[in-house]
Design a protein around this motif. Sequence first.
Motif, PDB file in Angstrom:
ATOM      1  N   GLU A  27      14.221  15.481 -12.144  1.00  0.00           N
ATOM      2  CA  GLU A  27      13.145  16.348 -12.621  1.00  0.00           C
ATOM      3  C   GLU A  27      13.450  17.802 -12.287  1.00  0.00           C
ATOM      4  OE1 GLU A  27       9.410  15.156 -11.097  1.00  0.00           O
ATOM      5  OE2 GLU A  27       9.579  13.077 -11.754  1.00  0.00           O
ATOM      6  N   LEU A  28      13.891  18.042 -11.050  1.00  0.00           N
ATOM      7  CA  LEU A  28      14.235  19.391 -10.618  1.00  0.00           C
ATOM      8  C   LEU A  28      15.407  19.923 -11.436  1.00  0.00           C
ATOM      9  CD1 LEU A  28      14.072  21.758  -8.540  1.00  0.00           C
ATOM     10  CD2 LEU A  28      15.694  20.467  -7.148  1.00  0.00           C
ATOM     11  N   GLN A  29      16.431  19.109 -11.612  1.00  0.00           N
ATOM     12  CA  GLN A  29      17.607  19.530 -12.365  1.00  0.00           C
ATOM     13  C   GLN A  29      17.245  19.887 -13.794  1.00  0.00           C
ATOM     14  OE1 GLN A  29      20.942  16.885 -12.030  1.00  0.00           O
ATOM     15  NE2 GLN A  29      22.031  17.771 -13.774  1.00  0.00           N
ATOM     16  N   HIS A  30      16.453  19.056 -14.458  1.00  0.00           N
ATOM     17  CA  HIS A  30      16.083  19.330 -15.846  1.00  0.00           C
ATOM     18  C   HIS A  30      15.251  20.607 -15.956  1.00  0.00           C
ATOM     19  CE1 HIS A  30      16.558  14.760 -16.736  1.00  0.00           C
ATOM     20  NE2 HIS A  30      17.710  15.384 -16.695  1.00  0.00           N
ATOM     21  N   LEU A  31      14.349  20.816 -15.006  1.00  0.00           N
ATOM     22  CA  LEU A  31      13.515  22.019 -15.023  1.00  0.00           C
ATOM     23  C   LEU A  31      14.367  23.272 -14.897  1.00  0.00           C
ATOM     24  CD1 LEU A  31      10.695  23.379 -14.911  1.00  0.00           C
ATOM     25  CD2 LEU A  31      10.801  23.107 -12.422  1.00  0.00           C
ATOM     26  N   ILE A  32      15.286  23.278 -13.938  1.00  0.00           N
ATOM     27  CA  ILE A  32      16.106  24.465 -13.710  1.00  0.00           C
ATOM     28  C   ILE A  32      17.080  24.681 -14.861  1.00  0.00           C
ATOM     29  CG2 ILE A  32      17.918  25.441 -12.237  1.00  0.00           C
ATOM     30  CD1 ILE A  32      16.429  24.419  -9.834  1.00  0.00           C
ATOM     31  N   GLU A  33      17.678  23.611 -15.358  1.00  0.00           N
ATOM     32  CA  GLU A  33      18.635  23.771 -16.464  1.00  0.00           C
ATOM     33  C   GLU A  33      17.959  24.350 -17.702  1.00  0.00           C
ATOM     34  OE1 GLU A  33      21.972  20.342 -15.407  1.00  0.00           O
ATOM     35  OE2 GLU A  33      20.396  19.926 -16.885  1.00  0.00           O
ATOM     36  N   ALA A  34      16.718  23.971 -17.945  1.00  0.00           N
ATOM     37  CA  ALA A  34      15.994  24.484 -19.109  1.00  0.00           C
ATOM     38  C   ALA A  34      15.579  25.944 -18.935  1.00  0.00           C
ATOM     39  CB  ALA A  34      14.765  23.619 -19.380  1.00  0.00           C
ATOM     40  N   ASN A  35      15.591  26.430 -17.684  1.00  0.00           N
ATOM     41  CA  ASN A  35      15.120  27.788 -17.386  1.00  0.00           C
ATOM     42  C   ASN A  35      16.070  28.504 -16.431  1.00  0.00           C
ATOM     43  OD1 ASN A  35      12.144  27.653 -18.529  1.00  0.00           O
ATOM     44  ND2 ASN A  35      12.469  25.762 -17.389  1.00  0.00           N
ATOM     45  N   MET A  36      17.351  28.177 -16.506  1.00  0.00           N
ATOM     46  CA  MET A  36      18.300  28.628 -15.494  1.00  0.00           C
ATOM     47  C   MET A  36      18.449  30.142 -15.436  1.00  0.00           C
ATOM     48  SD  MET A  36      22.131  27.169 -14.746  1.00  0.00           S
ATOM     49  CE  MET A  36      21.504  25.608 -14.106  1.00  0.00           C
ATOM     50  N   GLU A  37      18.476  30.786 -16.576  1.00  0.00           N
ATOM     51  CA  GLU A  37      18.658  32.240 -16.565  1.00  0.00           C
ATOM     52  C   GLU A  37      17.453  32.946 -15.962  1.00  0.00           C
ATOM     53  OE1 GLU A  37      20.363  35.807 -19.432  1.00  0.00           O
ATOM     54  OE2 GLU A  37      20.195  33.753 -20.181  1.00  0.00           O
ATOM     55  N   ARG A  38      16.249  32.475 -16.281  1.00  0.00           N
ATOM     56  CA  ARG A  38      15.047  33.088 -15.721  1.00  0.00           C
ATOM     57  C   ARG A  38      14.878  32.777 -14.236  1.00  0.00           C
ATOM     58  NH1 ARG A  38      10.503  31.329 -19.968  1.00  0.00           N
ATOM     59  NH2 ARG A  38      11.965  29.616 -20.239  1.00  0.00           N
ATOM     60  N   MET A  39      15.259  31.579 -13.808  1.00  0.00           N
ATOM     61  CA  MET A  39      15.029  31.176 -12.426  1.00  0.00           C
ATOM     62  C   MET A  39      16.158  31.586 -11.482  1.00  0.00           C
ATOM     63  SD  MET A  39      13.364  27.383 -13.050  1.00  0.00           S
ATOM     64  CE  MET A  39      12.730  27.162 -11.364  1.00  0.00           C
ATOM     65  N   LEU A  40      17.411  31.528 -11.961  1.00  0.00           N
ATOM     66  CA  LEU A  40      18.555  31.779 -11.080  1.00  0.00           C
ATOM     67  C   LEU A  40      19.454  32.925 -11.552  1.00  0.00           C
ATOM     68  CD1 LEU A  40      19.716  28.095 -10.362  1.00  0.00           C
ATOM     69  CD2 LEU A  40      18.284  29.548  -8.914  1.00  0.00           C
ATOM     70  N   GLY A  41      19.179  33.477 -12.740  1.00  0.00           N
ATOM     71  CA  GLY A  41      20.056  34.525 -13.256  1.00  0.00           C
ATOM     72  C   GLY A  41      21.395  33.981 -13.702  1.00  0.00           C
ATOM     73  N   ILE A  42      21.435  32.704 -14.097  1.00  0.00           N
ATOM     74  CA  ILE A  42      22.677  32.039 -14.489  1.00  0.00           C
ATOM     75  C   ILE A  42      22.522  31.497 -15.909  1.00  0.00           C
ATOM     76  CG2 ILE A  42      24.229  30.096 -13.997  1.00  0.00           C
ATOM     77  CD1 ILE A  42      23.314  30.333 -11.044  1.00  0.00           C
ATOM     78  N   ARG A  43      23.494  31.764 -16.757  1.00  0.00           N
ATOM     79  CA  ARG A  43      23.477  31.230 -18.117  1.00  0.00           C
ATOM     80  C   ARG A  43      23.988  29.795 -18.087  1.00  0.00           C
ATOM     81  NH1 ARG A  43      26.604  36.309 -20.592  1.00  0.00           N
ATOM     82  NH2 ARG A  43      27.276  36.345 -18.412  1.00  0.00           N
TER      83      ARG A  43
END
Length: 305
Positions: A27-43
């Motif tokens: 669940e955590l992985q899917h959430l971050i992957e869908a929003n990675m640039e906004r959450m971590l600054g990573i494309r």
Amino acid sequence: MSNLKVFKVRGRDVTEVPGEAVSVEAELQHLIEANMERMLGIRFLATEYRTGRHGGRIDSLGLDENGTPVIVEYKRAKNEAVIVQALSYLCWLQDHHHEFENLVRDKLGEEVAGDVDWSAPRIVCVAGAFTYHETVAVETIPHRIDLVVYRVFGDAVALQLVSATGGTRTSARGKISSSARTGAAAPKSVQQYLDASPRELRELYADLDELLLSHRDVQREPQLHYFSYRRIKNVATVRIQPRNKVLVVNLRLDPDAVDLCDGFTRDLRGLGSLGLQGDVVEVRIASREDLDRAAGLIQRSVETG
């Protein structure tokens, strides 16, 4: 993240919202992957990427704002050896530049793939908690490793950078440049520009650097053309212009929320900005008065990171 308290406010009454871990790591992985640039600054580039004969799957692969390859690994339980696992994947990444660049080319285009920065690939480990020994151990590892703790508060997710190590950079920066192929002089680095600057500009940069680093957990990372300052994401980049005796500072700010002033601040949307994506404001600092004037904008940019 035990020191972070979140409260729901109703009038003058507050009720604490307990922080929780996700029930399933995916669940955590899917959430971050869908929003990675906004959450971590990573494309985001790929999920569950197979490493072939090396064995295993990398949770997430990405490219950060500075063009640096990033491995992202997730864990829910304290006893998972997520850092060791990520380091083993880093060995694979360092031996497979061409494969990674092909992935970047497919997702982000030829130009981005040709400018991948291999001087210091990053590892980002995201977990509900890290042990004391893990946070100490990463300080001895000569690689760039971020430890990020998360908590879920109802329908909100909080991220906190608890450790960031700078690692050791090499001279590798993707493909051989055209200047190297033709025998022309290599481009000067931002540090070389700073060293060649007048004393007043060097002192002004030192004051700006001190201001940026005075904010908790902000890290300075020299790139080829600029200094980047980041928390989880870049919050500022600084270029040196000795000839004009000015520091060019790009901040992560919504230009519509800034009172722009010709010659001092500029809206960079649609113009491109090294090290920052999306809403960016450029600030030109040529004096201590300019720095004092920019302090509030710098504070706002740091808070967004």
